[in-house]
Design a protein around this motif. Structure first.
Motif, short mmCIF file in Angstrom:
data_model
loop_
_atom_site.label_atom_id
_atom_site.label_comp_id
_atom_site.label_asym_id
_atom_site.label_seq_id
_atom_site.Cartn_x
_atom_site.Cartn_y
_atom_site.Cartn_z
N LEU A 41 0.81 -1.22 0.00
CA LEU A 41 0.00 0.00 0.00
C LEU A 41 0.84 1.27 0.00
O LEU A 41 0.56 2.20 -0.76
CB LEU A 41 -0.98 -0.01 1.17
N HIS A 45 0.63 4.12 -2.95
CA HIS A 45 0.42 5.54 -2.68
C HIS A 45 1.51 6.39 -3.33
O HIS A 45 1.25 7.48 -3.84
CB HIS A 45 0.42 5.80 -1.17
N GLN A 72 -8.37 -2.80 -2.98
CA GLN A 72 -9.55 -2.37 -3.73
C GLN A 72 -10.49 -1.49 -2.93
O GLN A 72 -11.38 -0.87 -3.50
CB GLN A 72 -10.28 -3.60 -4.28
N LYS A 73 -10.30 -1.43 -1.63
CA LYS A 73 -11.09 -0.49 -0.83
C LYS A 73 -10.67 0.94 -1.10
O LYS A 73 -11.43 1.88 -0.87
CB LYS A 73 -10.93 -0.80 0.66
N GLU A 74 -9.45 1.13 -1.59
CA GLU A 74 -8.90 2.47 -1.78
C GLU A 74 -8.54 2.77 -3.23
O GLU A 74 -8.60 3.92 -3.65
CB GLU A 74 -7.67 2.63 -0.89
N PHE A 75 -8.15 1.74 -3.98
CA PHE A 75 -7.67 1.95 -5.34
C PHE A 75 -8.41 1.05 -6.33
O PHE A 75 -8.84 -0.05 -5.99
CB PHE A 75 -6.16 1.65 -5.45
N ASN A 76 -8.53 1.54 -7.55
CA ASN A 76 -9.11 0.76 -8.64
C ASN A 76 -8.00 0.39 -9.62
O ASN A 76 -7.86 1.00 -10.69
CB ASN A 76 -10.22 1.55 -9.34
#
Length: 242
Positions: A41, A45, A72-76
């Motif tokens: 992660l 970022h 996938q909760k934060e990025f596609n």
């Protein structure tokens, strides 16, 4: 064009280094090889990869599938799984993350190349779909129209008439014309505005800009627009209400 950026998450460093070398030779920008799930992660970022090559069987507290759910909760980010003899249970778990491809280890260079190319093709198609969805959107007094890489605001009061050209529509305004990707039917459904009315299979007109109403046509800005007798009756009723 900018190079596609790929991040590799693989805890067997020899395999990871080999993949990185092959991808670099194919012209991709390899952002690094990460062996541990907790390091991924922060790296995402920092670098925002276009594609993630993710080993399912990572050592440590998280496997690749659990890591994918967290990402996938934060990025596609499109995920391609690397796997060695994945059983049915792991495969079914992996499917819940909607991966773009699976590559079985050991794999050939061509397998890797094809998986990446198909993923890029799918990314491009998804972007096209997003653009088409955002081709136009309507507010109460205006319509936003895509022009190249931006959206232009057009006041509905400035629209003279809209003309269908196959799968396109040409929006004629007082001082400019706009061509958009849409059928007239789809645009009519979006433009639920009382002073805009469809009077022909190829035309929507702004009733505020009518200059003349003849037997079989009307005139807006010196343009003769056909109208049927039935729609003409509806038009006259609408004009009385506007």
């Amino acid at each position: 064009m900018e190079k596609i950026k790929i991040l590799i998450v693989e805890d067997e460093m020899i395999i990871g280094a080999n993949i990185a070398l092959q991808l670099t030779n194919l012209g991709y920008d390899v952002l690094g090889v990460i062996p541990r799930a907790e390091e991924v992660l922060p790296k995402i970022h920092q670098t925002l990869p276009d594609i993630l090559l993710l080993d399912i069987y990572l050592k440590g507290d998280l496997d690749g599938i659990e890591l994918a759910h967290i990402i996938q909760k934060e990025f596609n980010i499109p995920i391609i799984y690397l796997t060695a003899n994945a059983d049915e249970a792991h495969f079914n778990r992996a499917k819940t993350t909607n991966p773009y491809a699976f590559i079985s280890k050991p794999f050939k260079k061509l397998d890797l190349q094809h998986a990446i190319e198909l993923t890029i093709l799918r990314i491009q198609e998804e972007k096209k779909s997003e653009i088409n969805e955002l081709e136009t959107f309507v507010m109460s007094d205006s319509i936003f129209i895509r022009s190249h890489d931006k959206m232009i605001k057009v006041n509905i009061n400035d629209i003279l008439y809209i003309e269908a050209e196959r799968n396109y529509c040409k929006i004629h305004c007082k001082d400019k014309e706009h061509l958009i990707v849409s059928t007239l039917k789809d645009l009519e459904e979006k433009l639920n505005v009382k002073n805009l009315m469809r009077i022909h299979r190829s035309f929507i007109i702004n009733m505020h800009h009518i200059d003349e109403i003849a037997t079989s046509h009307l005139v807006i800005a010196k343009k003769a627009i056909p109208v049927s007798s039935e729609l003409k009756k509806q038009l006259l009723l609408h004009i009385q209400k506007v």
